[in-house]
Design a protein around this motif. Structure first.
Motif, PDB file in Angstrom:
ATOM      1  N   SER A  20       0.822  -1.204   0.000  1.00 55.98           N
ATOM      2  CA  SER A  20       0.000   0.000   0.000  1.00 55.98           C
ATOM      3  C   SER A  20       0.861   1.261   0.000  1.00 55.98           C
ATOM      4  N   TYR A  68       2.487   1.568  -3.371  1.00 56.30           N
ATOM      5  CA  TYR A  68       1.462   1.952  -4.341  1.00 56.30           C
ATOM      6  C   TYR A  68       1.231   3.462  -4.277  1.00 56.30           C
ATOM      7  N   GLN A  69       1.078   3.985  -3.062  1.00 52.69           N
ATOM      8  CA  GLN A  69       0.870   5.420  -2.879  1.00 52.69           C
ATOM      9  C   GLN A  69       2.062   6.222  -3.377  1.00 52.69           C
ATOM     10  N   ASP A 120       1.877   6.529  -7.063  1.00 51.75           N
ATOM     11  CA  ASP A 120       0.722   7.325  -7.484  1.00 51.75           C
ATOM     12  C   ASP A 120       1.168   8.786  -7.478  1.00 51.75           C
ATOM     13  N   GLY A 170      -1.324  11.543  -6.967  1.00 51.38           N
ATOM     14  CA  GLY A 170      -2.132  11.433  -5.757  1.00 51.38           C
ATOM     15  C   GLY A 170      -3.622  11.248  -5.985  1.00 51.38           C
ATOM     16  N   LYS A 171      -3.999  10.755  -7.158  1.00 54.01           N
ATOM     17  CA  LYS A 171      -5.425  10.599  -7.470  1.00 54.01           C
ATOM     18  C   LYS A 171      -6.002   9.246  -7.059  1.00 54.01           C
ATOM     19  N   GLY A 172      -5.160   8.369  -6.523  1.00 55.25           N
ATOM     20  CA  GLY A 172      -5.670   7.104  -6.012  1.00 55.25           C
ATOM     21  C   GLY A 172      -5.662   5.950  -6.989  1.00 55.25           C
ATOM     22  N   TYR A 173      -5.024   6.129  -8.118  1.00 53.89           N
ATOM     23  CA  TYR A 173      -4.925   5.034  -9.077  1.00 53.89           C
ATOM     24  C   TYR A 173      -3.586   5.112  -9.805  1.00 53.89           C
ATOM     25  N   LYS A 204      -6.756   2.586 -15.802  1.00 48.79           N
ATOM     26  CA  LYS A 204      -6.354   2.980 -14.442  1.00 48.79           C
ATOM     27  C   LYS A 204      -6.655   1.832 -13.494  1.00 48.79           C
ATOM     28  N   ILE A 230      -7.122   1.090  -9.356  1.00 51.08           N
ATOM     29  CA  ILE A 230      -7.155   1.578  -7.981  1.00 51.08           C
ATOM     30  C   ILE A 230      -6.565   0.505  -7.062  1.00 51.08           C
ATOM     31  N   PHE A 231      -6.142   0.920  -5.876  1.00 52.43           N
ATOM     32  CA  PHE A 231      -5.428  -0.008  -5.000  1.00 52.43           C
ATOM     33  C   PHE A 231      -6.272  -1.218  -4.631  1.00 52.43           C
ATOM     34  N   THR A 232      -7.559  -1.032  -4.367  1.00 52.90           N
ATOM     35  CA  THR A 232      -8.379  -2.178  -3.969  1.00 52.90           C
ATOM     36  C   THR A 232      -8.431  -3.230  -5.080  1.00 52.90           C
TER      37      THR A 232
END
Length: 194
Positions: free
Chosen positions: A113, A116-117, A120, A123-126, A182, A184-186
């Motif tokens: 996590s 991943y951040q 990114d 900073g848009k989450g994907y 894109k 996303i982390f999930t």
């Protein structure tokens, strides 16, 4: 030979020695990212001087004999070299910090996590495919650097690059549910956990 990355007991033992000689295993993943952010240049890269400053904070060469100091220097020097792009003298903070978190304490999920951040960049989450490739390549190149110090040739690095390109495509085609461009982390976490 065939460009395959094999990890042997001696590689695990080598990483264990790094953990015993340094305090990297006492740091949380986020602390590693913050330390490299403090040691990075304005352009977000970590110079060799900044990297050395971080290493000095986790390793006291005066406490160990010359052979151990040389071992630590060689291993971490090889890692820095492996992560530096061909046309750059420095390594991006997100890359070197994510690489070093492999040895930090904490769960695999938290480390993923945090990395991943870090990748990114907006900073848009994907992550886009290029960011995911860099993320995967960092982890694989780190394993290469820490398991094959001094023996990794261009064919192995090329194999890792090829593998990461294909893996990135596979991840996006199978895990990206909302937008195939894109991730996303999930979605990544779900793919990783299966």
């Amino acid at each position: 030979g065939d460009g395959a990355l094999s990890i042997y007991m001696q590689d695990v033992e080598r990483m264990q020695v790094l953990l015993e000689l340094t305090s990297i295993g006492e740091l949380e993943s986020q602390e590693v990212h913050e330390a490299f952010a403090r040691n990075s240049s304005e352009d977000g890269t970590v110079t060799l001087t900044g990297y050395s400053s971080f290493l000095d904070s986790i390793y006291d060469a005066g406490k160990h004999d010359d052979d151990k100091a040389l071992f630590v220097s060689h291993m971490f020097g090889h890692l820095y070299s492996c992560l530096r792009s061909a046309d750059a003298h420095d390594v991006e903070s997100s890359i070197i910090a994510s690489a070093m978190t492999i040895l930090s304490k904490g769960s695999k999920s938290v480390k993923l996590s945090d990395a991943y951040q870090a990748f990114d960049s907006d900073g848009k989450g994907y992550l886009f495919k290029t960011e995911m490739f860099r993320f995967l390549y960092t982890w694989m190149a780190t394993l290469l650097a820490l398991t094959c110090p001094g023996t990794a040739g261009g064919s192995l690095a090329n194999s890792i690059e090829f593998f990461c390109v294909n893996l990135t495509e596979d991840i996006f085609s199978s895990a990206a549910k909302v937008d195939k461009e894109k991730l996303i982390f999930t979605e990544f976490a779900e793919w990783y956990s299966t």
